[in-house]
Design an enzyme around this catalytic site. Structure first.
Site, short mmCIF file in Angstrom:
data_model
loop_
_atom_site.label_atom_id
_atom_site.label_comp_id
_atom_site.label_asym_id
_atom_site.label_seq_id
_atom_site.Cartn_x
_atom_site.Cartn_y
_atom_site.Cartn_z
N LYS A 1 -2.83 29.99 -86.25
CA LYS A 1 -4.28 30.03 -86.34
C LYS A 1 -4.75 30.96 -87.46
O LYS A 1 -3.95 31.70 -88.03
CB LYS A 1 -4.86 30.42 -84.97
CG LYS A 1 -4.47 29.41 -83.87
CD LYS A 1 -5.06 28.03 -84.10
CE LYS A 1 -4.33 26.85 -83.47
NZ LYS A 1 -4.03 26.88 -82.06
C1 LIG Z 1 -3.75 26.07 -80.83
C2 LIG Z 1 -4.68 25.36 -79.94
C3 LIG Z 1 -4.65 25.52 -78.54
C4 LIG Z 1 -3.60 26.29 -77.82
O1 LIG Z 1 -3.39 27.55 -78.31
P1 LIG Z 1 -2.20 28.47 -77.76
O2 LIG Z 1 -2.68 29.84 -78.03
O3 LIG Z 1 -0.99 28.09 -78.55
O4 LIG Z 1 -2.02 28.19 -76.32
C5 LIG Z 1 -5.63 24.89 -77.79
N1 LIG Z 1 -6.56 24.13 -78.36
C6 LIG Z 1 -6.59 23.91 -79.69
C7 LIG Z 1 -7.66 23.05 -80.26
C8 LIG Z 1 -5.64 24.52 -80.52
O5 LIG Z 1 -5.67 24.29 -81.83
#
Ligand SMILES: *Cc1c(COP(=O)(O)O)cnc(C)c1O
Length: 431
Positions: free
Chosen positions: A205
């Site tokens: 992210k």
């Molecule tokens: C990355 C992501 C998640 C999950 O994130 P984690 O921290 O890996 O559990 C959920 N929703 C979206 C849209 C994402 O991009």
């Protein structure tokens, strides 16, 4: 002599694309301080100050509240945990339906299944790739209890009509803002646009601490329930009775002090990381302007896109080339690009086979579920068209890329467009 790399010519980009690395000296120092303190977690499953976690966790939450202007921020060990906790806090249970997007990471939908509820997939707005008030309204039934609205690729959904609809029908709305760092909607930050907002700090992210997440809300009761689910609610409630025990089975969704210390450094870098990302996006969008059949990211009025990924739509009839072949040609030129983002979530085996808990098919065949949910092909035509034909996504605009990297990405697009005849001849020869 071939021009295109796919046909044996020289690629525009012959080095690996720069990686996105956001951790450095600040994070190192912060982690060492935590290690020196010896306290790697401050959490206790007790109704005492340890219920709220350690120093770093509480400092991160305070800083998050300040940055987002939110009344409550509850850290968790992933956005998945945050979505699960938010769904529990909403009181969703057997027989309920939760409207979700088919074009997202799986946990935006799995959070309903965890509470024995039924995910109902609604179609997308063709420009933002998000749920809209119209598509949600079309999926409403008397059983609808909640909606998970994702700001996909970082582009905020149109939340004002969605929240109006939710008020009229008494729905809880959870915003999955995992990808939406930096995004604004009508002057407000993405993540703050629904009853609860969930962020991800996983390593892909815009900011990260390896694995982590955050839930924000203006509602003190929802925040309290998220904190209980984060930390062994069933134990705590012996000492601290709650008005209701519904969905109050706790998990361990607690963040470590090390992760919180890293996340604090990352939050401080967010504005700068986003500004550099935005500058790359604007550069690329400018350089791609006018290529026939190619639509650069749509941004609604009074909105700022988070650009977690840069999404393009290709109209094959206008461009004169199918998307999949175009993406292959770009990949050969050294451009990281994916055709279609992710499969429609309802393709996953759990939906196709409608099996989950035990061997009896719950929650899909739960005796309390009175609906008839569909997961068949053709369910969400806009999503399927984007996935199969139009959309392509790339991370190239991240803050680790220099203007020259963006220039070469654009050059690769122009090169492929200038050599479509060669590309089609190459494809024909492949049979
Ligand atoms: C990355 C992501 C998640 C999950 O994130 P984690 O921290 O890996 O559990 C959920 N929703 C979206 C849209 C994402 O991009």
């Amino acid at each position: 002599m071939a021009n295109l790399a796919i046909a044996g010519g020289r690629p525009v980009i012959d080095q690996p694309y720069p990686p996105y690395i956001t951790v450095g000296a600040e994070e190192k120092t912060a982690v060492l301080e935590v290690l020196d303190s010896g306290e790697l977690s401050g959490f206790l499953a007790k109704w005492n100050p340890g219920f709220y976690g350690g120093k770093q966790v509480q400092a991160l939450e305070a800083e998050w509240r300040a940055y987002y202007g939110a009344a409550h921020a509850v850290s968790v060990n992933s956005a998945t945990s945050g979505l699960y906790a938010a769904m529990g806090a909403a009181g969703v249970g057997p027989g309920d339906e939760v409207i979700v997007s088919p074009y997202t990471m799986s946990s935006s939908c799995a959070c309903a299944l965890v509470y024995n509820a039924i995910p109902v997939f609604a179609d997308l707005d063709p420009l933002t790739f998000n749920l809209s008030a119209e598509t949600i309204a079309a999926a409403l039934t008397p059983r609808t209890k909640a909606v998970v609205v994702v700001d996909i690729l970082g582009n905020p959904a149109d939340f004002e009509p969605i929240m109006d609809l939710a008020r009229r029908h008494g729905l809880v709305v959870i915003e999955d803002a995992a990808q939406a760092y930096g995004a604004l909607y009508h002057g407000r930050q993405a993540g703050n646009l629904a009853h609860m907002g969930v962020f991800s700090l996983n390593r892909h992210k815009t900011i990260q601490c390896g694995e982590g997440g955050m839930v924000v809300t203006e509602d003190a009761d929802l925040a309290e329930r998220v904190m209980l689910i984060r930390n062994h609610a069933e134990v705590i409630l012996r000492e601290r009775p709650a008005p209701t025990l519904v969905d109050m089975l706790g998990q361990n969704y607690r963040m470590t002090e090390v992760d919180a210390a890293i996340a604090r450094c990352q939050l401080r870098k967010l504005d700068d990381l986003y500004a550099r990302r935005l500058a790359n996006v604007e550069r690329l969008t400018g350089l791609l302007a006018g290529l026939p059949g190619l639509a650069t990211p749509y941004v609604a009025p009074d909105t700022r896109h988070g650009y977690y990924l840069y999404g393009l739509r290709l109209d094959a009839a206008v461009a004169g080339v199918e998307r999949d072949l175009f993406v292959k040609a770009l990949n050969a030129e050294g451009v990281p690009m994916v055709a279609g983002y992710t499969q429609p979530v309802y393709w996953e085996p759990v939906y196709q086979q409608k099996q989950l808990y035990g061997s009896v098919g719950c929650p899909f065949s739960c005796p309390f579920y009175e609906g008839q949910v569909r997961y068949d092909k053709g369910l969400c035509p806009v999503c399927e068209r984007l996935y199969y034909q139009e959309l392509m996504t790339t991370p190239v605009c991240h803050a680790g890329a220099a203007p020259a990297d963006i220039d070469r990405v654009a050059e690769a697009f122009h090169k492929v467009y200038a050599n479509l005849d060669e590309l089609k001849a190459w494809a024909a020869a492949q049979g």
